[in-house]
Each structure stands twice: as C-alpha cells, then as structure tokens.
Design an enzyme around this catalytic site. Structure first.
Site, mmCIF file in Angstrom:
data_model
loop_
_atom_site.group_PDB
_atom_site.id
_atom_site.type_symbol
_atom_site.label_atom_id
_atom_site.label_comp_id
_atom_site.label_asym_id
_atom_site.label_seq_id
_atom_site.Cartn_x
_atom_site.Cartn_y
_atom_site.Cartn_z
ATOM 1 N N SER A 528 87.155 81.414 59.237
ATOM 2 C CA SER A 528 86.443 82.678 59.384
ATOM 3 C C SER A 528 84.937 82.404 59.469
ATOM 4 C CB SER A 528 86.810 83.621 58.235
ATOM 5 O OG SER A 528 86.462 84.939 58.525
ATOM 6 N N HIS A 641 94.803 86.999 60.522
ATOM 7 C CA HIS A 641 93.681 86.326 59.862
ATOM 8 C C HIS A 641 94.084 85.746 58.506
ATOM 9 C CE1 HIS A 641 89.396 85.499 59.998
ATOM 10 N NE2 HIS A 641 89.231 85.975 58.777
#
Length: 667
Positions: A528, A641
């Site tokens: 991320s 994610h």
C-alpha cells in the site's frame, strides 16, 4: 536463539489460531470469545468458545465449516445472540447458555449482523442491508443456488453509476441497498424497521430505559461528497431524530452512560485530514454541551497496530465505568497499545501497558476487572484476566503447541535519530540459526497507511523472512501513529521526502552498528503506502539488490480516479486534487522515475483491489518491461487490498512464497 526448534515455514500460516471479541458474562464468572483458523477448504472457520475465569480449559460452543461471531449475552445471562453463516449468509441465532440447540432468529435476504440487546432483554437491535421498498416482515434468505444465479445475472447487465462513492475495497461495487437499523421483539417475534433514509446507518447503542437508539450516519443532502459521520438520537416512539454533532467530523464507537444522561464517543474533526488524532468526546444530553477529554494528550486513541495475523473485531472503547465517573479505552503509543482510564475531570491513568499489543478488552463493572486480548512479537494471541489490583493472569494457551515447535525471533528495539532530530523507532530481527561472525542478507519492511504503526505484535511475514535467513528491519518513519500529532502529520504534502530519508537513515544506522548485515545484499518490501515507498526507493537509489512492491501506488494522477478513496486521499495527503496541479502529482509519482530503476522488482497485486487498483501495478510493470528492466508481475485473482491479512489461505501462502523466492534469487 536455540535451534532446538525448527524454522518457520509458509504452511505454518494455516496453523495459527486467531482470537478476537472477548465478552464477559453478566455475572462476571466466565467469558466468550471468537477463534478463527484456516480450514481444509481454503477458507476460515470462526467458532465461539466460552471459558470460566478460574482458568479451566475453554469449551467450544459452535462447530462446522462456518463463521460464527458477535456473541452477545442477554442481560440475565441465560441466553446469547450471535451471528452465523450456517444457513448461508450471516444471520442471527439465539443460544441458551446453559445448554441446548441454537435457534435461528432472522432469515433476511441479505443477512443480518451486529446484534445488541436492550437492557430489559426484550429486544435485539441489529443491522440489515435493505432495498428501499423491502418488507422486513417477509424476508427470506436466498438459497446458494439463487444467490449464484443472481450474481450471474448481474454480470450480464451493465453497471449504472451515478454516485461518487460507488465502490469500496471491502464491498466491491455498491448497489442501491442501504444498511438500516432493525429491532426484533422477542416476545411477539416481530421486526420493526427503525431507519429508512437513503444512507448507511451504524447502530451504536440503545439507552438504558429503552426509549432511544444512538446511531451514526451522514444524512446530509451532499453526503456523497462528504466524509463526515454524525451521531443521532432516535426516539423509538416518535421516530424523530436529534443530531448530536455538527457535521464537521467523524464519530464512532459511541455509547450511553449507565444513567442514560450522557453519551461518549470517539471522533475527530479532520483538522489534519486523515492524520488527525482521535479524541474522546462526552455529550451531556440535557445541556447539549460537548466536552473533549483528550485534547492535551497527544496520543492516538484506539488500536492502530499493523499486523498480518489479526482477524475479527474486538472492543477498543470507550467503555463507561459503573458509576460513570470514568471511561476505559485502548490507545496506540510508541510501538505498543495499552489499556487506559480517564475520569470525567480528564485525569488519565495507565491500567496496563507493556511491550505488546492489547487488541481488545471486556469490562466487568461490578468487579472492576478486565479480560484483555494480547498479542506480542512472539505470540499471536492469548487472553488474560486483569484484576483491579493490577494482577494479570493468563487464561488461554492458544498457540502453545505451535510455539513449542517453531522458533520465533525476538525483536531488538531500536531508536534512530533522523536528519532533523526526530526519533525514529524500529525493530530488528536476527535470522534463524544466527551465528556470530557470519554475514546475512537484509530486508527492510515498510508499513502501509501511512498513518498506522508497526510495533510489538505478531507479524508472520517478518518472522518468515527471519526464518529464511534474513535480518529484518521494520520502522515507524514520520507519518506513523504512536508518536503524537506533529509526527503523524509530518509526511503529508511530503511523500518521498522526510519519510524516505527516515527509512534510509535507519538502514544506515543498522549497517553501521550491526556487522553481521551484508551491505551488498539489501532487499526492501512494503504494501500500500509501503508499496508506494518501495517504488519510490528503487527509483531514487540503487543500494537495494532486490525489491518486492505489494498492492502499491505508482501514479497519483490515475490513482485519483480509480481508487475508492482517490478523490479525497490526494487532497488529504498531498494537498491537491488532480486538476489543481497535475504536474505536482506527476512529480511525486514513482512511475516518473522508472528510467532510474536498476533494482530487480517483483510486483504483487490483487486483481480486485479497489483501494490501490491493479492498474497501478500494470502501469509500473509495462513501463519497466518496456524499458527492459528486471521486473515480474504476479496478479492474484479474486484478491482485494486485504490479501495479506484476510485473503484466502492459499493465496496468502502463494504471496509469501513469491516474496521469499524473489529475495532468494537476488539476495
């Protein structure tokens, strides 16, 4: 480190039992919890356990290849409601606590979740996702075949989008359903829909007298363009709302005081956008006065610890004392989380804080005692009983068999002075089988967020790299939580600036002070924001011989339009939107520096990642490959994610294997 134990292996990920959601019984004699573990169907089972506080062996209450969670005791302790997927979707079930079969309470088409009892035990309040004209009295859960057919039919139809917030990483593409509040009258077995606004409603609490419900929502006309989340009081008789907050911030984890005269809530007013520290607010319902108890603390409230072996939700506060003179909560501070108490006159007391991760708690008002969920760098999780005299007793032995078999590295805590004098905290793991005088390859790990915190919690990925023979360094550069408001705000509008220097300074420090690190075999990885920083690093230095970028950001211009948070994240973190200054966004995009990359780069990305969409990895791969750089792209189908934390077990293991393979090849 003793080599009597074997080295950790990727497959060990499926052997770890993860605890969450401790709930003390009303009489305070026992508590329940959720245990989550991978099953042989490439999924997870979550089961409910109960244990007496005298330390007896926990008793398993639920079974099967299903997910059971959110158990809540009735006020008299004779029954418990919980959430289970045993019928297909999450629904509510009622269980006699003294023995007997669970009875299904809901059959809602889209499921039911997050149950809470009224104080008299006559009602259960919960969430349900509903279409505008749904009849809640005639809800029927669709069969597996019906749900599959509905999904297939959806794929044949175009998706019509007319909202800014039309997708999210957790839920995928949104439809017209909204989360509404429902009450179930257990005596008449009838449901009542309490809200019907075109908004998602988050149930917070029911008043002690049962006349009001507290919920959080954004009911503004321009809610699609706003990030605020207000608190509302709903009168259950008149169905009228009263707004407690002013629309200038986000509020959550709210509850009534035992008398019902006050409400407490976590929240903030976005003074520093997404880097704003959370505060504790108390609302006096008679006068309407709001008091902030935490303004002078410079400490992040709640649990902001990053790990890859935490599943399920747990209470982090704020929770009222019985005499409503004090509140209890978890806070994030200097690489650890602890349990704290604050009086209404703002006196702060630390009840428990060590070098570990308190991830949840349950409070016994009568005994003034707590069940704490605690993880450490060398233990995934266990529950402990904290008495009011400070005595701490271990209740569980969740992963003892695993820990007795496998060698786990104990981190060494570091403090590194940055160029501008800021203190950067970090941790160093020595490799399995460490031998004095030998040189070892090295991996720098960079966390996501960026407003989160590495610390004293169990992290499988770090331990696996140490088991494979690497020295592992993980740090909290500026932008991380745990070190005050100025520190967490320090990376905003400076991505790739001070934060990059902090990381390089930390690497310099360990190379200078630990002779067993081979400076010619340095690796770097992160996910991320950590993926962004990995991309940035390989575009600005060639000191690393291998890099793995995970669910990363490579281009802030496209990120603005493709991420589920891009339309506000760019403004919050960089101070500008796409059309404000495209040249500036390009200047801080790692893709711009692709020609400089000489480090072999592995790109890992989930194909259903809506937070940092897969096109971010695609752009970087195509550009580097076109430039004939050493690069490889691994795409994980069906993964979002959260792949590294809650993805399918097989995919999580594959991801770890690719990381190890890449570093083994190049380091």
């Amino acid at each position: 480190m003793s080599n009597a134990k074997r080295a950790l292996q990727t497959e060990d990920l499926t052997k770890i039992e993860v605890f969450s959601d401790p709930q003390l019984s009303p009489d305070g004699n026992f508590y329940s919890y959720v245990s989550t573990k991978a099953n042989d169907k490439d999924d997870y089972n979550s089961q409910l356990f109960v244990q007496s506080l005298n330390g007896d062996t926990p008793v398993q209450w639920t079974f099967g290849d299903v997910k059971n969670s959110n158990l809540r005791y009735s006020p008299d302790g004779k029954k418990a409601v919980f959430q289970s997927t045993r019928s297909g979707l999450p629904q509510l079930w009622l269980l006699p606590t003294e023995g007997g079969e669970a009875r299904q309470l809901t059959t809602f088409k889209n499921g039911a979740s997050n149950p809470t009892w009224s104080k008299d035990g006559k009602f259960i309040f919960f969430h349900a996702s509903l279409d505008k004209d749904d009849d809640i009295q005639n809800q029927k859960e669709a069969s597996k075949e019906e749900r599959q057919k509905e999904q297939e039919d959806k794929k044949k139809q175009p998706l019509i989008v007319n909202r800014l917030k039309y997708k999210s990483d957790s839920s995928g593409f949104h439809d017209n359903k909204r989360v509404q509040l429902i009450s179930l009258n257990l005596e008449s077995n009838t449901f009542t829909q309490l809200t019907n606004n075109d908004a998602d409603h988050g149930f917070q609490d029911v008043s002690p007298d049962g006349k009001q419900v507290l919920f959080a929502a954004n009911l503004n006309e321009n809610a699609d363009y706003e990030l605020s989340n207000d608190l509302f009081l709903l009168d259950l008789q008149s169905k009228e709302y009263k707004k407690l907050t002013d629309g200038n911030g986000g509020y959550h984890s709210a509850s009534f005081s035992p008398s019902g005269d006050k409400v407490v809530s976590f929240g903030d007013e976005y003074e520093y956008a997404g880097a704003t520290l959370t505060e504790i607010y108390v609302f006096d319902l008679a006068s309407g006065e709001r008091t902030c108890l935490s303004k002078s603390w410079d400490m992040q409230l709640g649990d902001l610890m990053i790990g890859d072996t935490r599943m399920g939700q747990s209470e982090t506060g704020p929770v009222w004392s019985k005499d409503e003179s004090s509140l209890f909560f978890i806070a994030t501070d200097y690489g650890a989380t602890g349990l704290y108490k604050v009086s209404l006159n703002k006196e702060l007391t630390t009840l428990y804080k060590e070098d570990n991760h308190v991830f949840g708690f349950s409070y016994d008002q009568d005994k003034e005692a707590f069940v704490l969920g605690i993880s450490s760098a060398t233990n995934p999780c266990d529950f402990y009983y904290l008495k009011n005299d400070g005595t701490l007793t271990k209740l569980t032995k969740s992963n003892d068999a695993f820990l007795n078999e496998v060698a786990i590295a104990e981190p060494e805590t570091l403090s590194v002075k940055a160029e501008d004098g800021k203190e950067i905290q970090g941790w160093l793991l020595k490799p399995y089988g460490f031998t004095e005088g030998k040189k070892y390859p090295f991996v720098l790990e960079i966390h996501g967020g960026p407003h989160a915190m590495y610390g004293q919690t169990f992290f499988f990925e770090m331990q696996l790299l140490a088991a494979k023979g690497y020295v592992v360094l993980y740090t909290n550069p500026r932008g991380s939580h745990g070190y005050g408001q100025e520190f967490v705000d320090a990376c905003r509008s400076d991505y790739g600036g001070g934060d990059y220097k902090d990381l390089m300074t930390a690497v310099d420090y360990v190379l200078e002070n630990y002779s067993f690190i081979d400076e010619d075999r340095l690796g770097v990885t992160g996910g991320s924001y950590g993926g962004f920083m990995t991309n940035w690093i390989v575009g600005h230095t060639n000191r690393f011989k291998a890099a793995v970028t995970q669910r990363s950001i490579s281009n802030w211009l496209s990120f603005y339009g493709v991420s589920d948070i891009g339309f506000f994240f760019n403004k919050w973190e960089h101070g500008l939107n796409l059309l404000d200054d495209p040249a500036k966004l390009w200047e801080i995009s790692p893709l711009r520096y692709a020609e400089n990359v000489e480090t072999p780069l592995l790109i890992l990305h989930g194909e259903l990642d809506f937070r940092c969409p897969v096109e971010q990895g695609e752009q970087l791969f195509i550009t580097l490959k076109h430039l004939r750089k050493e690069v490889e792209f691994v795409r994980f189908p069906g993964a979002n994610h959260e792949l590294s934390r809650s993805g399918k077990p097989a995919m999580r293991q594959e991801r770890l294997n690719h990381i190890c393979r890449w570093f083994e090849e190049y380091l």
